[in-house]
Design a protein around this motif. Sequence first.
Motif, PDB file in Angstrom:
ATOM      1  N   ILE A  63       9.867   9.207  -0.689  1.00 47.52           N
ATOM      2  CA  ILE A  63       9.683   8.984   0.751  1.00 47.52           C
ATOM      3  C   ILE A  63       8.789   7.772   0.996  1.00 47.52           C
ATOM      4  CG2 ILE A  63       8.635   9.955   2.829  1.00 47.52           C
ATOM      5  CD1 ILE A  63       9.672  12.691   1.909  1.00 47.52           C
ATOM      6  N   PHE A  64       7.729   7.628   0.202  1.00 48.31           N
ATOM      7  CA  PHE A  64       6.834   6.491   0.399  1.00 48.31           C
ATOM      8  C   PHE A  64       7.481   5.178  -0.041  1.00 48.31           C
ATOM      9  CE2 PHE A  64       3.485   9.498   1.268  1.00 48.31           C
ATOM     10  CZ  PHE A  64       2.650   8.784   2.113  1.00 48.31           C
ATOM     11  N   PHE A  65       8.340   5.221  -1.032  1.00 51.20           N
ATOM     12  CA  PHE A  65       9.099   4.007  -1.370  1.00 51.20           C
ATOM     13  C   PHE A  65      10.032   3.629  -0.225  1.00 51.20           C
ATOM     14  CE2 PHE A  65       8.491   4.933  -6.093  1.00 51.20           C
ATOM     15  CZ  PHE A  65       7.580   3.901  -6.251  1.00 51.20           C
ATOM     16  N   LEU A  66      10.618   4.635   0.418  1.00 54.55           N
ATOM     17  CA  LEU A  66      11.458   4.378   1.588  1.00 54.55           C
ATOM     18  C   LEU A  66      10.639   3.751   2.703  1.00 54.55           C
ATOM     19  CD1 LEU A  66      14.117   4.709   3.214  1.00 54.55           C
ATOM     20  CD2 LEU A  66      13.318   7.007   3.826  1.00 54.55           C
ATOM     21  N   PHE A  67       9.461   4.320   2.966  1.00 54.06           N
ATOM     22  CA  PHE A  67       8.577   3.769   3.989  1.00 54.06           C
ATOM     23  C   PHE A  67       8.159   2.341   3.642  1.00 54.06           C
ATOM     24  CE2 PHE A  67       6.881   8.191   5.425  1.00 54.06           C
ATOM     25  CZ  PHE A  67       8.050   8.382   6.136  1.00 54.06           C
ATOM     26  N   ALA A  68       7.894   2.080   2.361  1.00 56.25           N
ATOM     27  CA  ALA A  68       7.470   0.744   1.943  1.00 56.25           C
ATOM     28  C   ALA A  68       8.559  -0.287   2.206  1.00 56.25           C
ATOM     29  CB  ALA A  68       7.096   0.758   0.461  1.00 56.25           C
ATOM     30  N   THR A  69       9.795   0.075   1.888  1.00 55.00           N
ATOM     31  CA  THR A  69      10.910  -0.847   2.131  1.00 55.00           C
ATOM     32  C   THR A  69      11.111  -1.073   3.615  1.00 55.00           C
ATOM     33  OG1 THR A  69      11.970  -0.011   0.125  1.00 55.00           O
ATOM     34  CG2 THR A  69      13.338  -1.260   1.646  1.00 55.00           C
ATOM     35  N   LEU A 125      13.630  10.220  16.447  1.00 57.05           N
ATOM     36  CA  LEU A 125      13.915  11.613  16.101  1.00 57.05           C
ATOM     37  C   LEU A 125      14.042  11.827  14.592  1.00 57.05           C
ATOM     38  CD1 LEU A 125      14.480  14.480  16.988  1.00 57.05           C
ATOM     39  CD2 LEU A 125      16.886  13.861  17.311  1.00 57.05           C
ATOM     40  N   PRO A 126      14.802  10.997  13.860  1.00 55.46           N
ATOM     41  CA  PRO A 126      14.854  11.185  12.402  1.00 55.46           C
ATOM     42  C   PRO A 126      13.481  11.082  11.747  1.00 55.46           C
ATOM     43  CG  PRO A 126      16.643   9.761  13.103  1.00 55.46           C
ATOM     44  CD  PRO A 126      15.755   9.953  14.287  1.00 55.46           C
ATOM     45  N   TYR A 127      12.634  10.150  12.238  1.00 55.02           N
ATOM     46  CA  TYR A 127      11.299  10.010  11.654  1.00 55.02           C
ATOM     47  C   TYR A 127      10.440  11.240  11.936  1.00 55.02           C
ATOM     48  CZ  TYR A 127      11.232   5.318   9.702  1.00 55.02           C
ATOM     49  OH  TYR A 127      11.443   4.237   8.894  1.00 55.02           O
ATOM     50  N   LEU A 128      10.567  11.782  13.135  1.00 56.43           N
ATOM     51  CA  LEU A 128       9.790  12.986  13.460  1.00 56.43           C
ATOM     52  C   LEU A 128      10.256  14.175  12.616  1.00 56.43           C
ATOM     53  CD1 LEU A 128       9.530  12.709  17.358  1.00 56.43           C
ATOM     54  CD2 LEU A 128       7.735  12.280  15.660  1.00 56.43           C
ATOM     55  N   GLN A 188       0.829  -1.206   0.000  1.00 56.94           N
ATOM     56  CA  GLN A 188       0.000   0.000   0.000  1.00 56.94           C
ATOM     57  C   GLN A 188       0.864   1.257   0.000  1.00 56.94           C
ATOM     58  OE1 GLN A 188      -4.076   0.085   1.945  1.00 56.94           O
ATOM     59  NE2 GLN A 188      -2.901   1.253   3.420  1.00 56.94           N
ATOM     60  N   LEU A 189       1.944   1.242   0.780  1.00 59.60           N
ATOM     61  CA  LEU A 189       2.875   2.371   0.772  1.00 59.60           C
ATOM     62  C   LEU A 189       3.530   2.525  -0.596  1.00 59.60           C
ATOM     63  CD1 LEU A 189       4.525   1.776   4.238  1.00 59.60           C
ATOM     64  CD2 LEU A 189       3.451   3.918   3.549  1.00 59.60           C
ATOM     65  N   ALA A 190       3.920   1.401  -1.189  1.00 55.96           N
ATOM     66  CA  ALA A 190       4.542   1.455  -2.510  1.00 55.96           C
ATOM     67  C   ALA A 190       3.561   1.961  -3.565  1.00 55.96           C
ATOM     68  CB  ALA A 190       5.067   0.078  -2.896  1.00 55.96           C
ATOM     69  N   MET A 191       2.284   1.631  -3.408  1.00 57.01           N
ATOM     70  CA  MET A 191       1.281   2.141  -4.354  1.00 57.01           C
ATOM     71  C   MET A 191       1.169   3.657  -4.280  1.00 57.01           C
ATOM     72  SD  MET A 191      -1.997  -0.327  -4.743  1.00 57.01           S
ATOM     73  CE  MET A 191      -2.598   0.824  -5.980  1.00 57.01           C
ATOM     74  N   VAL A 192       1.266   4.197  -3.053  1.00 58.78           N
ATOM     75  CA  VAL A 192       1.253   5.655  -2.916  1.00 58.78           C
ATOM     76  C   VAL A 192       2.459   6.247  -3.650  1.00 58.78           C
ATOM     77  CG1 VAL A 192       1.345   7.581  -1.298  1.00 58.78           C
ATOM     78  CG2 VAL A 192       0.045   5.525  -0.714  1.00 58.78           C
ATOM     79  N   GLY A 193       3.645   5.657  -3.432  1.00 60.46           N
ATOM     80  CA  GLY A 193       4.841   6.148  -4.099  1.00 60.46           C
ATOM     81  C   GLY A 193       4.754   6.002  -5.605  1.00 60.46           C
ATOM     82  N   GLY A 194       4.269   4.836  -6.085  1.00 61.09           N
ATOM     83  CA  GLY A 194       4.166   4.613  -7.521  1.00 61.09           C
ATOM     84  C   GLY A 194       3.167   5.543  -8.175  1.00 61.09           C
ATOM     85  N   ALA A 195       2.012   5.738  -7.525  1.00 60.50           N
ATOM     86  CA  ALA A 195       1.002   6.639  -8.080  1.00 60.50           C
ATOM     87  C   ALA A 195       1.510   8.080  -8.106  1.00 60.50           C
ATOM     88  CB  ALA A 195      -0.281   6.541  -7.265  1.00 60.50           C
ATOM     89  N   ALA A 196       2.260   8.490  -7.067  1.00 59.12           N
ATOM     90  CA  ALA A 196       2.828   9.846  -7.058  1.00 59.12           C
ATOM     91  C   ALA A 196       3.849  10.006  -8.175  1.00 59.12           C
ATOM     92  CB  ALA A 196       3.468  10.120  -5.703  1.00 59.12           C
ATOM     93  N   GLU A 204       8.868  -0.810   5.967  1.00 59.64           N
ATOM     94  CA  GLU A 204       7.742  -1.560   6.509  1.00 59.64           C
ATOM     95  C   GLU A 204       7.926  -3.059   6.311  1.00 59.64           C
ATOM     96  OE1 GLU A 204       4.236  -2.548   8.330  1.00 59.64           O
ATOM     97  OE2 GLU A 204       5.166  -0.560   8.243  1.00 59.64           O
ATOM     98  N   TYR A 205       8.466  -3.440   5.171  1.00 58.10           N
ATOM     99  CA  TYR A 205       8.630  -4.869   4.891  1.00 58.10           C
ATOM    100  C   TYR A 205       9.799  -5.468   5.657  1.00 58.10           C
ATOM    101  CZ  TYR A 205       8.697  -9.235   2.290  1.00 58.10           C
ATOM    102  OH  TYR A 205       8.650 -10.561   1.953  1.00 58.10           O
ATOM    103  N   TYR A 206      10.904  -4.718   5.758  1.00 62.97           N
ATOM    104  CA  TYR A 206      12.099  -5.270   6.375  1.00 62.97           C
ATOM    105  C   TYR A 206      12.286  -4.844   7.824  1.00 62.97           C
ATOM    106  CZ  TYR A 206      13.430  -6.857   1.770  1.00 62.97           C
ATOM    107  OH  TYR A 206      13.450  -7.503   0.573  1.00 62.97           O
ATOM    108  N   SER A 207      11.491  -3.868   8.274  1.00 62.31           N
ATOM    109  CA  SER A 207      11.520  -3.435   9.671  1.00 62.31           C
ATOM    110  C   SER A 207      12.911  -3.026  10.130  1.00 62.31           C
ATOM    111  CB  SER A 207      10.978  -4.548  10.580  1.00 62.31           C
ATOM    112  OG  SER A 207      10.733  -4.058  11.873  1.00 62.31           O
ATOM    113  N   PHE A 208      13.583  -2.188   9.324  1.00 62.33           N
ATOM    114  CA  PHE A 208      14.878  -1.668   9.747  1.00 62.33           C
ATOM    115  C   PHE A 208      14.745  -0.810  10.998  1.00 62.33           C
ATOM    116  CE2 PHE A 208      15.533  -1.864   5.004  1.00 62.33           C
ATOM    117  CZ  PHE A 208      16.267  -3.035   5.066  1.00 62.33           C
ATOM    118  N   ARG A 209      13.611  -0.137  11.113  1.00 58.56           N
ATOM    119  CA  ARG A 209      13.409   0.790  12.224  1.00 58.56           C
ATOM    120  C   ARG A 209      13.513   0.101  13.574  1.00 58.56           C
ATOM    121  NH1 ARG A 209       7.530   3.171  12.409  1.00 58.56           N
ATOM    122  NH2 ARG A 209       7.166   0.999  12.974  1.00 58.56           N
TER     123      ARG A 209
END
Length: 560
Positions: A121-127, A142-145, A89-97, A129-134
């Motif tokens: 940014i949404f492609f970054l979030f999509a990656t 702090l970087p996310y905020l 879903q995040l990647a779809m936002v990035g792709g559509a943008a 979300e799948y790999y849970s680097f965070r």
Amino acid sequence: MDGSDLLSAGPALLRILLVLLHVAVCAFCYWRLVPRLSTTAKRLTTFMLAAHLVVTVMAIEFRPITTWEGWLWDLDTEHNIASTLASTQLAMVGGAALLTSWLARARPRWQRLYLIGIANIFFLFATEEYYSFRGRLDTWLLPYLLLGACMSCSILVAAARAPRQERVWHICLLAGLAISALGSTVVEELRFWKTCQTLGLFFLGQCRIYAIEESLEFLGIWMALIAIFGLFDAVSPRPQPRARRLLYFMPVLWILICPQWIVFIKLEGLLTAQPASVLFESEAIQDPLHLYGYRLGFTEGSAAFTLYATASRRAYSRLGLSVHLVDQATGASIANINQPWGQSVGYFVGPGDRRIYRKSSAVEIPRTAPPNRALWLVLTIWHKIDERHVFDTVVASDHRLLGDSQVVLGEFVIPAASPARFSSAPAAVFDNGLRVAAIDALAPAQAGQILILTFTWQSDTNGHPDYAQFLHFVHAESGEQWGFDQQPLGPRLPTRLWYSGLADSEAWEIPLPADLAPGRYQLYTGLYRRGNLERVGASDANGTPFDDMRVPLGVLVIEA
């Protein structure tokens, strides 16, 4: 944690909150926003909402029988159905943008750059979300905020400059980001607060608030998708069929691409790493860890390593390692690190919740470390049990062991900074690129004494086999022979670790037999391979080969 835990704990409040949340957000969107979208956007929006609802209901209501089923629908893990859907879903936002930016070539440049920024940014979030680097970063909040604040400012500026009829989509995008941020930051932090217990979501030793957290993220992303679809329709009210088909194909494309990083990590470990098969077993954790590969890199200041292992998520949560640089001759540790394995990235690889874990680190080599000494890089795996470090036992290994828990991964030598060179012509030049200097004049000795001889060696090449050096004592009158063998520089530096430019000496302590007959002895030396006992050819400084591949050193007198 799985759906049965939630159900058995009576999460009535949880279900009520989730239902109210979905009803309120969905009702507003379908009343004010979705009717304004094109048919293609409506279909994709409704499909994503339906998929989200199915996954949420399954995660809460499904009663898994196996660990595999529990992992499959868990909202609080990665690489499964829930994380794949959220990432898609995040990647779809990035792709559509990105597609909207491409179609908006007639629009102002700032608007296209704005859409490209949103897409990245949404492609970054999509990656993520799948790999849970965070989840593996200690200071991710702090970087996310800061990133969220920058995005919010950009959206507000874009809304102010956009035509009035398009501002609603920018506001919708901002609202979606706010809802998603509420789940990913604020609600997630409630896991560690007493508020979690106050809300009735703390049971079985854990805070079960993640369902609300994930639902807020889902809904926020869904609103962001509606917003981008709205901008897409505004830029291209009648898009070409190819553009519409691309929108449909985006989720499929992402699902095909995203998991390939796991395959890459697996192949990286199989193709670029030194293969290994070491099985560690812990007395407290029943799930064993399997080390299947590693990479080593030795520089002047550190010994770096990357480990590839598989373990269950349960075992990994308390996993740690110790790596020592051990002097092979003395067994002493000259440097070490001791750290949890918590900063590495885990990738799901199969049933039973087993994952690939890659860990990279380095042991700093102290400046006082002695050069020209063989060092082992030794790995120990431990688990933290009740504030204690319990070492895992090695139950199977294709590598050398120093104990029941220590595995030798590799060896190296610290080269001397400025090695001494021969002051005169060498006594012998061997066919393998090694040279030995002439020894000093031999003073008379007596049987039963310790004879000390100093040998100085040079190497012109890297990478030698294991050689041993022999020393033959041949009686001048009787022809009787006695010998003594050892490594040229002793156990501190086997020849397999000699390097081009090496120049070093070793004092041999040779115990002469008590019954050694007196008289004159011709001394010979030479090299042979320890694997097959074959001697190495040798010549004098002028290139004349020595007979029997033995180098004459001089005459030793054994006094009566």
